[in-house]
Design a protein around this motif. Structure first.
Motif, PDB file in Angstrom:
ATOM      1  N   ALA A  11     -16.490  -8.187 -24.717  1.00 49.63           N
ATOM      2  CA  ALA A  11     -17.388  -7.092 -25.309  1.00 49.63           C
ATOM      3  C   ALA A  11     -18.300  -7.694 -25.972  1.00 49.63           C
ATOM      4  O   ALA A  11     -19.578  -7.067 -26.221  1.00 49.63           O
ATOM      5  CB  ALA A  11     -16.550  -6.110 -25.822  1.00 49.63           C
ATOM      6  N   GLU A  12     -17.999  -8.702 -26.784  1.00 51.78           N
ATOM      7  CA  GLU A  12     -19.059  -9.150 -27.503  1.00 51.78           C
ATOM      8  C   GLU A  12     -20.130 -10.065 -27.191  1.00 51.78           C
ATOM      9  O   GLU A  12     -21.140 -10.142 -27.357  1.00 51.78           O
ATOM     10  CB  GLU A  12     -18.472 -10.076 -28.795  1.00 51.78           C
ATOM     11  N   PHE A  13     -19.624 -11.194 -26.001  1.00 50.14           N
ATOM     12  CA  PHE A  13     -20.542 -12.199 -25.570  1.00 50.14           C
ATOM     13  C   PHE A  13     -20.870 -11.977 -24.100  1.00 50.14           C
ATOM     14  O   PHE A  13     -21.658 -12.607 -23.703  1.00 50.14           O
ATOM     15  CB  PHE A  13     -19.520 -13.481 -25.526  1.00 50.14           C
ATOM     16  N   GLY A  14     -20.293 -10.855 -23.387  1.00 54.84           N
ATOM     17  CA  GLY A  14     -20.695 -10.829 -21.984  1.00 54.84           C
ATOM     18  C   GLY A  14     -19.686 -11.614 -21.211  1.00 54.84           C
ATOM     19  O   GLY A  14     -18.494 -11.787 -21.452  1.00 54.84           O
ATOM     20  N   PRO A  15     -20.190 -11.855 -20.015  1.00 54.28           N
ATOM     21  CA  PRO A  15     -19.369 -12.303 -18.765  1.00 54.28           C
ATOM     22  C   PRO A  15     -18.645 -13.695 -19.421  1.00 54.28           C
ATOM     23  O   PRO A  15     -19.392 -14.608 -19.990  1.00 54.28           O
ATOM     24  CB  PRO A  15     -20.424 -13.039 -17.634  1.00 54.28           C
ATOM     25  N   THR A  16     -17.122 -13.675 -19.388  1.00 59.52           N
ATOM     26  CA  THR A  16     -16.295 -14.459 -19.907  1.00 59.52           C
ATOM     27  C   THR A  16     -15.429 -15.161 -18.933  1.00 59.52           C
ATOM     28  O   THR A  16     -14.877 -14.579 -18.178  1.00 59.52           O
ATOM     29  CB  THR A  16     -15.374 -14.228 -21.021  1.00 59.52           C
ATOM     30  N   ALA A  17     -15.217 -16.614 -18.824  1.00 65.62           N
ATOM     31  CA  ALA A  17     -14.110 -17.294 -18.203  1.00 65.62           C
ATOM     32  C   ALA A  17     -13.169 -17.511 -19.060  1.00 65.62           C
ATOM     33  O   ALA A  17     -13.144 -17.982 -20.283  1.00 65.62           O
ATOM     34  CB  ALA A  17     -14.726 -18.573 -17.509  1.00 65.62           C
ATOM     35  N   PHE A  18     -11.822 -17.533 -18.483  1.00 68.57           N
ATOM     36  CA  PHE A  18     -10.555 -17.775 -19.330  1.00 68.57           C
ATOM     37  C   PHE A  18      -9.736 -18.955 -18.572  1.00 68.57           C
ATOM     38  O   PHE A  18      -9.932 -19.000 -17.392  1.00 68.57           O
ATOM     39  CB  PHE A  18      -9.658 -16.691 -19.345  1.00 68.57           C
ATOM     40  N   VAL A  19      -9.404 -20.014 -19.336  1.00 71.45           N
ATOM     41  CA  VAL A  19      -8.653 -21.194 -18.944  1.00 71.45           C
ATOM     42  C   VAL A  19      -7.454 -21.008 -19.447  1.00 71.45           C
ATOM     43  O   VAL A  19      -7.026 -20.995 -20.414  1.00 71.45           O
ATOM     44  CB  VAL A  19      -9.322 -22.499 -19.489  1.00 71.45           C
TER      45      VAL A  19
END
Length: 824
Positions: free
Chosen positions: A679-687
């Motif tokens: 919600a804060e930064f936009g498109p997000t990847a998670f590892v």
């Protein structure tokens, strides 16, 4: 109304069957439905495969699904692929179909039991393209190499037949004495007749492929690239044949032959197809390399001896032998022998790994100098190598959202070209110099149009890009992740097992005055011998030769007291020393530094006197710092989501340079933390790597799993880093950006080529410049357009991992500069 019979899962009783039946009956379009508990199948009349699947999934009894792959011949452009997809999706029971023009394959997902591979292959064949099921367990057959051989043969035949026609006709225009000599020697009629014979042989021989596919599709109202070539060459051939045998049907000024145009067009397009086949063959090099890692046979114990046995006849539980230098045939567990095994194909690490009894062996890895016997655990499609191959194939066959525009254009492209050619001919007949001029313009439009380049622009880049990624240790399980990664603005990491090694190690040793460091470690490790605590195991790994204690007393919440070689040893936290009245002032500065670095201290006292302090922490992975720095260099923000304490998490973040930290998160809270970052930064990847990371991996815009993690995490992810390195994130991002950039270049060329050159072929420049494009030049330009797209995509084979050369090559000292704690 269609009847469908397919398999249903999770049926345990009559009540289950009843509920599944009612769910199907309520689905849109269904007129009748029954579910048989004994056979675990459903019989349904009406509805679509997708609505039936969704109804059963909602009810809790999912329909079983199957994946089928077909090899397809005769496709030459995106419109071909579109027609094949349409034919396949029209088959009852098919949920989706994806055709890859670059690999000439189709992947179909259907309700299990509703159809079979041969039925699907027959459906494609009826649509005009020869198809056959791909047997995944059969020895690999290089279809591209076979196609190259056929094209090379046909190209040589076409060139040999075309050369006399081309030299005689075009040479006569460039060198008039040659024309006069031919006319005087053979006579014009005989010379034209010879051209007729040679050109007809070209068209019915090497050029037959265009007519066998193109004309039936034209008759069905679904023309493709082959149809354009067939119409253009036949128009030139028919016109020339009429001029030769029935000249009275044409105006006297229009009696001329264009056999050389028909023959040269076929030959030039065959040149393009041959170069295209060669390039396509190179795009699948990664898959062929992976398949080539599987041996065809293995030595399997049969009675008292080991017999050479085909891989398909090996079953779990069989005992196999690997001789020095041989590849491990299947996944298994080592029973006897000792050797070093080269696992570089799996991990990317060049150094061989020592294997002793009980060690896991992976199919495709190379045995060193020892002879090993091992028990088969996973065979066939269940091996790690087979799953890697399946992941790469699935990613290479994916359709990215960026391809949607090309698909829409191609849908109308060939009919639009036919209409343009007809209008061009009509306009020049009315306003141009004559019939011949109009014919040349119309044929040029047909020949120069190239939907091939538009159809190949995306799939070849995906094939080469994902194949190169696999070679670099990054496996795209879902091809769509290629495009989504390109838009990622933040990468969030799990800590334990992702950024860290996942187990505590000794990171620091300090001795009090009067004691030696190694002696303190030896006595502390001896006191901890027999304990299963991770900290105890870390000390024992650091001092494996520590003696066995005579007695051990656990002091809950504090540590332990032990007798080692007649001396009383205390090992534990500062509270233990305070309780026993042992002063720690001598190591006050060291303890403060350990606390600042968020490490776990172990104070050691010998016979009531402070002897030293040991620090234990979960070490950072060797490439973690460089990976974070590389992400920052690309403008990507980083975050860490950890269940560890805030001081520990912030210490790790400081050491790595991570931008945002969310600490003390319960396993179920990781998903909420990820959503807050999105919600804060936009498109997000998670590892991540653990079972508790699976929800976040699935919910992230792109989930990246560490390949050494759990199966649940890997199955939830879009991308798997098989080598278990953090640097794989940087490589995945680099591959995504390079591949998307390559696709955009290809699409720009493919669209621009057609937008610019079709009007030129139609003659728009003629009134201003007198320039008219000949059909032969049009054929050459068309052939080169596809070759350009393929050659551009092949540049991805030289793609680097996207990291500085020094990344991942750091000493143990560098790894211990910023260790994590032993708390997970």
């Amino acid at each position: 109304m269609t009847d469908l019979r397919f398999e249903v899962t999770k049926l345990n009783c009559g009540g289950c069957a009843g509920r599944a039946t009612r769910a199907l009956e309520a689905a849109e379009g269904v007129t009748a439905a029954t579910v048989n508990l004994a056979t675990r199948t459903a019989q349904v009349t009406g509805g679509t495969a997708a609505t039936l699947r969704d109804a059963l999934r909602t009810a809790g009894y999912p329909a079983a699904e199957q994946r089928i792959r077909l090899g397809i011949k005769g496709m030459s452009c995106a419109s071909c692929a579109g027609r094949v997809e349409h034919a396949l999706t029209s088959v009852p029971g098919v949920l989706s179909a994806s055709v890859n023009l670059a690999s000439n394959t189709a992947e179909i997902v259907s309700l299990a039991g509703s159809t079979d591979p041969q039925t699907l292959a027959d459906t494609v064949s009826k649509a005009g393209y020869a198809a056959s099921p791909i047997d995944e367990d059969a020895p690999a057959r290089d279809a591209h190499a076979e196609e190259q051989q056929r094209l090379r043969r046909d190209l040589w035949i076409a060139a040999a037949l075309t050369l006399p026609v081309f030299l005689g006709e075009m040479g006569g225009h460039l060198f008039p004495p040659l024309h006069h000599w031919l006319t005087a020697t053979l006579g014009q009629t005989q010379w034209w007749t010879l051209q007729f014979v040679l050109t007809t042989l070209v068209l019915i021989g090497p050029g037959r492929r265009f007519y066998e596919v193109g004309l039936p599709l034209l008759a069905k109202g679904a023309p493709d690239m082959n149809s354009l070539v067939a119409l253009g060459t036949l128009a030139a051939w028919i016109y020339s044949t009429v001029a030769l045998f029935l000249p009275g049907l044409l105006p006297e000024t229009a009696v001329a032959v264009y056999y050389e145009a028909a023959a040269v067009i076929v030959t030039l397009i065959l040149v393009g197809r041959f170069l295209e086949a060669r390039a396509k063959g190179r795009t699948g090099a990664a898959i062929r390399h992976l398949v080539g890692l599987r041996p065809d046979t293995a030595h399997v114990q049969r009675g008292e001896t080991f017999a050479e046995t085909p891989l398909k006849d090996i079953h779990p539980g069989d005992i196999l032998m690997a001789r020095p230098g041989e590849r491990i045939a299947v996944d298994g567990v080592l029973l006897t022998g000792r050797s070093f095994v080269d696992e570089s194909m799996l991990t990317g690490e060049a150094a061989p790994v020592e294997k002793t009894g009980g060690a896991a062996l992976t199919a495709g890895t190379v045995n060193g100098n020892g002879t090993l016997t091992y028990r088969a655990e996973a065979v066939g499609r269940d091996t790690v190598l087979a799953r890697i191959i399946a992941m790469v194939e699935q990613a290479q066959g994916a359709k990215l959202p960026i391809q949607a525009l090309a698909d829409k254009v191609v849908l109308y492209f060939v009919p639009a070209v036919l209409l343009t050619a007809a209008l061009t001919t009509l306009v020049w007949l009315v306003f141009g110099p004559g019939l011949t001029f109009a014919l040349v313009a119309g044929v040029s439009v047909l020949i120069i149009a190239c939907p091939c380049a538009m159809g190949l622009a995306t799939p070849v880049s995906i094939m080469v890009g994902t194949g190169r990624a696999a070679e670099l240790g990054v496996l795209f399980r879902k091809g769509e992740a290629l495009q989504r990664l390109d838009s990622v603005r933040l990468v969030a990491f799990d800590k334990t097992g992702t950024l860290t090694e996942g187990r505590p190690e000794l990171t620091r040793q300090e001795a009090a005055p009067g004691f030696e460091v190694q002696e303190v470690l030896r006595l502390a490790a001896a006191a901890e011998r027999g304990s299963e605590h991770p900290i105890a195991q870390a000390l024992l790994r650091a001092a494996p030769d520590a003696p066995t204690p005579e007695a051990v007393e656990a002091i809950p919440g504090h540590g332990l007291r032990a007798t080692v070689e007649g001396r009383t040893i205390l090992a534990g936290n500062p509270r233990l020393m305070a309780r026993e009245g042992i002063a720690t002032d001598a190591l006050c500065a060291e303890l403060e530094e350990i606390a600042q670095e968020a490490q776990t201290p172990i104070l050691v006292a010998v016979d009531g006197q402070l002897a030293g302090v040991l620090a234990v922490a979960d070490r950072l992975k060797s490439d973690a710092r460089q990976a974070i720095a590389a992400l920052h260099a690309q403008g990507i923000k980083t975050a860490m989501i950890s269940g560890d304490s805030a001081p520990v998490a912030h210490a790790i973040a400081r050491a790595l340079g991570i931008d945002h930290v969310t600490a003390e998160v319960l396993p179920e809270g990781k998903l909420a933390a990820l959503q807050a970052l999105q919600a804060e930064f936009g498109p997000t990847a998670f590892v991540g790597d653990g079972i508790n990371d699976a929800p976040a991996l699935a919910a992230a815009d792109v989930g990246l799993a560490i390949g050494t993690g759990t199966d649940v995490a890997i199955e939830s992810a879009d991308v798997v880093m098989s080598a278990g390195k953090v640097a794989g994130v940087v490589t995945a991002l680099h591959v995504s950006r390079a591949t998307l950039r390559n696709i955009r270049q290809n699409l720009f060329w493919a669209f621009g080529y057609n937008v610019v050159l079709i009007p030129v072929a139609a003659g728009v420049l003629y009134p201003f410049t007198g320039l008219m494009l000949s059909p032969m030049l049009a054929a050459g330009a068309m052939a080169l357009s596809s070759v350009f797209v393929l050659s551009n995509a092949l540049r991805l084979k030289r793609m680097s991992a996207g990291l500085p050369a020094s990344a991942g090559a750091h000493s143990a000292q560098a790894r211990s500069e910023a260790p994590a704690t032993a708390e997970a």
